[in-house]
Design a protein around this motif. Structure first.
Motif, PDB file in Angstrom:
ATOM      1  N   ALA A  16      -6.297  13.954  -0.384  1.00 60.01           N
ATOM      2  CA  ALA A  16      -6.359  13.544   0.736  1.00 60.01           C
ATOM      3  C   ALA A  16      -6.409  14.219   2.151  1.00 60.01           C
ATOM      4  O   ALA A  16      -7.026  14.100   3.105  1.00 60.01           O
ATOM      5  N   GLN A  17      -6.033  15.496   1.862  1.00 58.41           N
ATOM      6  CA  GLN A  17      -5.976  16.481   3.019  1.00 58.41           C
ATOM      7  C   GLN A  17      -7.431  16.962   2.989  1.00 58.41           C
ATOM      8  O   GLN A  17      -7.971  17.115   4.210  1.00 58.41           O
ATOM      9  N   LEU A  18      -8.104  17.071   1.898  1.00 58.69           N
ATOM     10  CA  LEU A  18      -9.593  17.495   1.938  1.00 58.69           C
ATOM     11  C   LEU A  18     -10.408  16.362   2.510  1.00 58.69           C
ATOM     12  O   LEU A  18     -11.364  16.718   3.676  1.00 58.69           O
ATOM     13  N   GLU A  19     -10.070  15.322   2.197  1.00 56.80           N
ATOM     14  CA  GLU A  19     -10.976  14.012   2.710  1.00 56.80           C
ATOM     15  C   GLU A  19     -10.560  13.899   4.362  1.00 56.80           C
ATOM     16  O   GLU A  19     -11.449  13.853   4.997  1.00 56.80           O
ATOM     17  N   ALA A  20      -9.393  13.969   4.773  1.00 57.56           N
ATOM     18  CA  ALA A  20      -8.921  14.216   6.276  1.00 57.56           C
ATOM     19  C   ALA A  20      -9.632  15.362   6.659  1.00 57.56           C
ATOM     20  O   ALA A  20     -10.149  15.240   7.826  1.00 57.56           O
ATOM     21  N   ALA A  21      -9.752  16.512   6.152  1.00 52.74           N
ATOM     22  CA  ALA A  21     -10.192  17.762   6.589  1.00 52.74           C
ATOM     23  C   ALA A  21     -12.098  17.289   7.014  1.00 52.74           C
ATOM     24  O   ALA A  21     -12.419  17.783   7.923  1.00 52.74           O
ATOM     25  N   ASN A  22     -12.559  16.825   5.951  1.00 47.34           N
ATOM     26  CA  ASN A  22     -14.021  16.253   5.938  1.00 47.34           C
ATOM     27  C   ASN A  22     -14.252  15.408   7.313  1.00 47.34           C
ATOM     28  O   ASN A  22     -15.194  15.834   7.653  1.00 47.34           O
TER      29      ASN A  22
ATOM     30  N   SER B 282      -0.148  14.230  -8.844  1.00 47.69           N
ATOM     31  CA  SER B 282       0.293  14.016  -7.330  1.00 47.69           C
ATOM     32  C   SER B 282      -0.164  15.185  -6.325  1.00 47.69           C
ATOM     33  O   SER B 282      -0.619  14.863  -5.172  1.00 47.69           O
ATOM     34  N   ASP B 283       0.002  16.477  -6.847  1.00 44.76           N
ATOM     35  CA  ASP B 283      -0.835  17.491  -5.866  1.00 44.76           C
ATOM     36  C   ASP B 283      -2.019  17.429  -5.773  1.00 44.76           C
ATOM     37  O   ASP B 283      -2.475  17.637  -4.530  1.00 44.76           O
ATOM     38  N   LEU B 284      -2.847  16.917  -6.788  1.00 42.83           N
ATOM     39  CA  LEU B 284      -4.256  16.440  -6.614  1.00 42.83           C
ATOM     40  C   LEU B 284      -4.742  15.548  -5.816  1.00 42.83           C
ATOM     41  O   LEU B 284      -5.379  15.824  -4.721  1.00 42.83           O
ATOM     42  N   GLN B 285      -3.920  14.472  -5.666  1.00 39.04           N
ATOM     43  CA  GLN B 285      -4.006  13.449  -4.780  1.00 39.04           C
ATOM     44  C   GLN B 285      -3.830  13.950  -3.239  1.00 39.04           C
ATOM     45  O   GLN B 285      -4.304  13.364  -2.607  1.00 39.04           O
TER      46      GLN B 285
ATOM     47  N   ALA C 151       4.874  17.273 -20.570  1.00 38.23           N
ATOM     48  CA  ALA C 151       3.763  17.513 -20.336  1.00 38.23           C
ATOM     49  C   ALA C 151       3.299  16.226 -19.236  1.00 38.23           C
ATOM     50  O   ALA C 151       2.391  16.434 -18.508  1.00 38.23           O
ATOM     51  N   GLU C 152       3.828  15.160 -19.774  1.00 33.38           N
ATOM     52  CA  GLU C 152       3.400  13.849 -18.957  1.00 33.38           C
ATOM     53  C   GLU C 152       4.021  14.263 -17.476  1.00 33.38           C
ATOM     54  O   GLU C 152       3.561  13.745 -16.361  1.00 33.38           O
ATOM     55  N   GLU C 153       5.108  14.619 -17.436  1.00 30.17           N
ATOM     56  CA  GLU C 153       5.803  15.268 -16.131  1.00 30.17           C
ATOM     57  C   GLU C 153       5.069  16.007 -15.376  1.00 30.17           C
ATOM     58  O   GLU C 153       4.850  15.952 -14.161  1.00 30.17           O
ATOM     59  N   ARG C 154       4.545  17.198 -15.990  1.00 24.99           N
ATOM     60  CA  ARG C 154       3.682  18.233 -15.408  1.00 24.99           C
ATOM     61  C   ARG C 154       2.117  17.362 -15.018  1.00 24.99           C
ATOM     62  O   ARG C 154       1.914  17.720 -13.774  1.00 24.99           O
ATOM     63  N   SER C 155       1.902  16.570 -15.618  1.00 24.93           N
ATOM     64  CA  SER C 155       0.679  15.797 -15.614  1.00 24.93           C
ATOM     65  C   SER C 155       0.746  15.152 -14.284  1.00 24.93           C
ATOM     66  O   SER C 155      -0.152  15.042 -13.250  1.00 24.93           O
TER      67      SER C 155
END
Length: 389
Positions: A160-166, A153-156, A144-148
């Motif tokens: 970052a992609q969303l912030e760059a797009a904004n 990481s995916d969320l970050q 679960a920790e590995e998945r979390s």
């Protein structure tokens, strides 16, 4: 002292050898048997004591000591059986048996009380099963920790992609808005020059066409200015500090009323709390909501505008209510969108950015926005603010 002497006095009785008629074979049988029993009884306590000293985690180590004492006492009785074959120390033998009896009874009583506690101790198989379950839980937790961590990481990455797009979108919006202002100023300026040069040559219709073009250019300029403000709202860093809402609302009311001179407006303003907010951004909220209330009640002979605040425990709920034109609630979802308007331009002027700014500013303060209304029966705009920011 006499008792001790009597304890070791063997002259008053015959030794057991007499009972055995000094038969060497019989005496040898008893000596060997009792001797081996004595050696075994003396070796067992030593083993128990060694075991207890090595296993510091034993839950009931004292019972092993009791067993050791009991077994030593039993071994000593057999040793006395050997001695009594030749020496009739029956008083000493009886005393040792008495001690053995006392130790036996005490150990038995303690053992009875210990049994329920001992039964409560998990068996080795139960411990192995519990260990297997624990290992499984540890493995699942690690998974679960590995998945979390992967999700984090995916969320970050997506953040970052969303912030760059904004940032790209805001930069594009700012660039487009900035680059469009110069051509519009040229259009408006040359229209004024054209009207001055051809005032006597153009027909009334021609002059009207030029006025429409000029007004449209100015309206487009206002729209671009508002778009720039909307873009800055998301880029500006918030600077929250304690602000008296009553004072901020009053200042906004005075500013709004400059464009409503001669109108009859009944203001009802409830006491407002002091909040930790960005004063510059929040001034835009009150200006937008109050100017909308003034604008949409201008067809009323007597406008009514009420500002209220309700304490909801963890947050404050603010509202601005008017008795103006209202709107159809089936379009309420579009109300706070950028460039969304529910009335025609010839009815009520506007560009559909004001309420979008309100929602964005309130959201940056951790609050919510919504509205309720009826057609031609007024509207109420709500927003909330958490008590801690």
């Amino acid at each position: 002292m006499d008792y001790i002497q009597q304890l070791f006095n063997a002259s008053s009785f015959m030794p057991h050898g007499c009972c055995y008629m000094w038969n060497n074979a019989l005496i040898g049988l008893h000596v060997i048997s009792d001797g081996l029993i004595t050696l075994a009884y003396y070796s067992i306590p030593l083993t128990l004591i060694y075991f207890v000293r090595k296993r510091k985690d034993l839950a009931f180590d004292w019972i092993y000591i009791c067993f050791a004492i009991f077994i030593v006492a039993c071994g000593t009785t057999h040793l006395m059986e050997i001695i009594n074959i030749w020496h009739s120390n029956y008083w000493l033998s009886g005393a040792i048996k008495g001690v053995t009896a006392a130790v036996s009874v005490i150990t038995a009583i303690l053992l009875v009380g210990l049994v329920p506690k001992a039964l409560a101790v998990p068996s080795p198989e139960a411990l192995r099963q519990a260990n297997r379950v624990l290992q499984k839980e540890i493995a699942e937790r690690k998974l679960a920790e590995e998945r979390s961590q992967k999700l984090n990481s995916d969320l970050q990455l997506k953040t970052a992609q969303l912030e760059a797009a904004n940032k790209e979108l805001e930069a594009f919006s700012y660039s487009v808005s900035h680059d469009l202002r110069a051509p519009l100023r040229h259009i408006d300026g040359f229209i004024d020059l054209l009207k001055a040069e051809t005032s006597t040559e153009l027909s009334t219709a021609g002059q009207q066409y030029l006025s429409v073009i000029s007004n449209s250019a100015r309206q487009m300029g206002t729209l671009i200015d508002d778009l720039l403000i909307f873009s800055r709202m998301s880029r500006a860093e918030m600077q929250p500090r304690p602000v008296k809402m009553d004072t901020l609302l009053k200042e906004s009311q005075v500013e709004v009323m400059r464009d409503a001179e001669g109108r009859t407006i009944d203001w009802k303003i409830a006491p407002l709390p002091e909040m930790r907010i960005d004063e510059t951004l929040f001034r835009q909220i009150w200006l937008n909501l109050l100017s909308n209330a003034v604008k949409y009640t201008r067809n009323r002979s007597r406008a009514e505008i009420a500002v209220d605040c309700i304490d909801r425990g963890h947050e404050y709920e603010f509202s601005v209510k008017d008795n103006g034109a209202g709107f159809d609630m089936k379009y309420a979802s579009k109300l706070f969108g950028i460039f969304q308007r529910l009335h025609r331009q010839d009815e009520f002027e506007g560009n559909g950015i004001g309420l979008a700014n309100v929602r964005r500013i309130v959201a940056r303060h951790g609050g919510r926005t919504w509205a309720e209304a009826k057609i031609d029966a007024g509207a109420t705009f709500y927003f909330t603010l958490p008590k801690t920011l």
